[in-house]
Design an enzyme around this catalytic site. Structure first.
Site, PDB file in Angstrom:
ATOM      1  CE1 TYR A 194      -3.134  -2.768   0.253  1.00  0.00           C
ATOM      2  CE2 TYR A 194      -3.419  -2.787   2.766  1.00  0.00           C
ATOM      3  CZ  TYR A 194      -3.937  -3.613   1.797  1.00  0.00           C
ATOM      4  OH  TYR A 194      -4.555  -4.780   1.590  1.00  0.00           O
ATOM      5  CG  HIS A 203      -0.344  -8.293   1.083  1.00  0.00           C
ATOM      6  ND1 HIS A 203      -0.398  -7.914   0.474  1.00  0.00           N
ATOM      7  CD2 HIS A 203      -1.940  -9.047  -0.112  1.00  0.00           C
ATOM      8  CE1 HIS A 203      -1.654  -6.283  -0.445  1.00  0.00           C
ATOM      9  NE2 HIS A 203      -2.373  -7.186   0.436  1.00  0.00           N
TER      10      HIS A 203
END
Length: 340
Positions: free
Chosen positions: A52, A106
């Site tokens: 992110y 992730h």
């Protein structure tokens, strides 16, 4: 105040977790103000990821002086040990801390385990031994990987999309986590913006006492909305059930969740926005969706190479080129005033 215990981690927080993905779109100053307001009003769980962009940096700015009072989770997409350690060091530096409460793989395409060819699960164990992480988690969009992670007993938390558009298979994941005493972190509780009634979204999640939803916000008004639910949690009423039933009829089926795992597109198409434009423009009409800039992005669909890379990467097995074509046809009709 509704609270949730994240399984065997023994982390107990209120039902409002903070999802930091959206704050990468705003300034440091705005992000710090929102995050700090969340903390000051009782939010203590913050979720971010190396992927992110600068969201870790912004959480670090906002929370470093109260680090011991909050729980922070982050993620790595590394599939090689050298990348794992690089990601972890960068994350800790960005967050201005020397440990993570939860470190998660992730959205891997496989379930990392000791002895597999990747070696990354062993990295998790070593990082835990060194005190750099306290609990090991995994995030995914694939039911098969999620179920394998639950059954493996190797993970303390699972982060998975969960909202009131959930299927029976999704709900079964939540139940399986509870049986295994594994924390369940619900991402996309607003289905990437398609769900516009936050009270209904909260009331749905509140039915599951082992689920921690993380709400992605980038505006103070959105933060205030969820903070109001700490003292006055929405209850499942007949009115809210009607909202949920209406949305399930409208949205269930083949639609893009906007997760972005199909990106980047070789033709430069912004798939995660363009493939769900029809739904977005009808559910939350906005002039921003009809600007010359957005029109240009939609017209890029005409340059689709039909390489099918997006299809191969979609965790929901969507026929993305076909979905893009349908959205472009509908968008052109909207522009021509034939539909809305």
């Amino acid at each position: 105040m509704d609270t949730v215990r994240l399984g065997k981690t023994e982390i107990v927080v209120n039902k409002n977790g903070f999802g930091a993905l959206p704050i990468q779109r705003i300034s440091d100053e705005e992000a710090v103000k929102i995050v700090r307001t969340a903390y000051d009003r009782g939010v203590t769980f913050f979720d971010t990821a190396r992927f992110y962009t600068d969201s870790e940096h912004k959480l670090g700015l906002a929370l470093s002086d109260v680090r011991s009072q909050v729980y922070i989770s982050s993620k790595t997409a590394a599939v090689k040990p050298e990348d794992f350690w690089k990601d972890l060091d960068t994350t800790l530096t960005n967050l201005k801390t020397d440990y993570l409460d939860i470190y998660q793989f992730h959205n891997p395409s496989f379930c990392p385990k000791p002895g597999d060819d990747s070696g990354v699960y062993e990295c998790m164990l070593e990082a835990k031994k060194q005190g750099k992480i306290r609990h090991i988690g995994i995030t995914n969009h694939r039911l098969a990987v999620a179920n394998e992670a639950i059954e493996s007993g190797l993970y303390e938390t699972l982060q998975f999309p969960f909202c009131y558009l959930a299927t029976e298979d999704d709900i079964a994941l939540v139940r399986a986590c509870k049986e295994k005493d594994m924390g369940f972190i619900a991402m996309k509780a607003l289905s990437g913006g398609l769900i516009t009634n936050s009270a209904a979204a909260y009331a749905f999640e509140a039915q599951y006492d082992n689920v921690l939803p993380i709400w992605g916000v980038q505006r103070m008004s959105e933060m205030e909305e969820f903070l109001s639910y700490i003292d006055c949690p929405p209850q499942m009423t007949d009115e809210i059930r009607a909202v949920i039933e209406h949305d399930r009829k409208e949205l269930m089926g083949e639609f893009c969740r906007g997760c972005g795992y199909c990106m980047p597109c070789p033709a430069g198409i912004e798939i995660n926005n363009c493939a769900r434009m029809s739904l977005m423009i009808r559910r939350a009409p906005s002039a921003a969706q009809l600007t010359p800039e957005m029109q240009a992005k939609m017209m890029k669909i005409e340059e689709c190479l039909h390489c099918e890379q997006c299809m191969s990467k979609c965790p929901y097995h969507l026929n993305t080129p076909e979905l893009l074509a349908k959205n472009l046809k509908d968008y052109k009709e909207i522009l021509a005033g034939k539909a809305y």
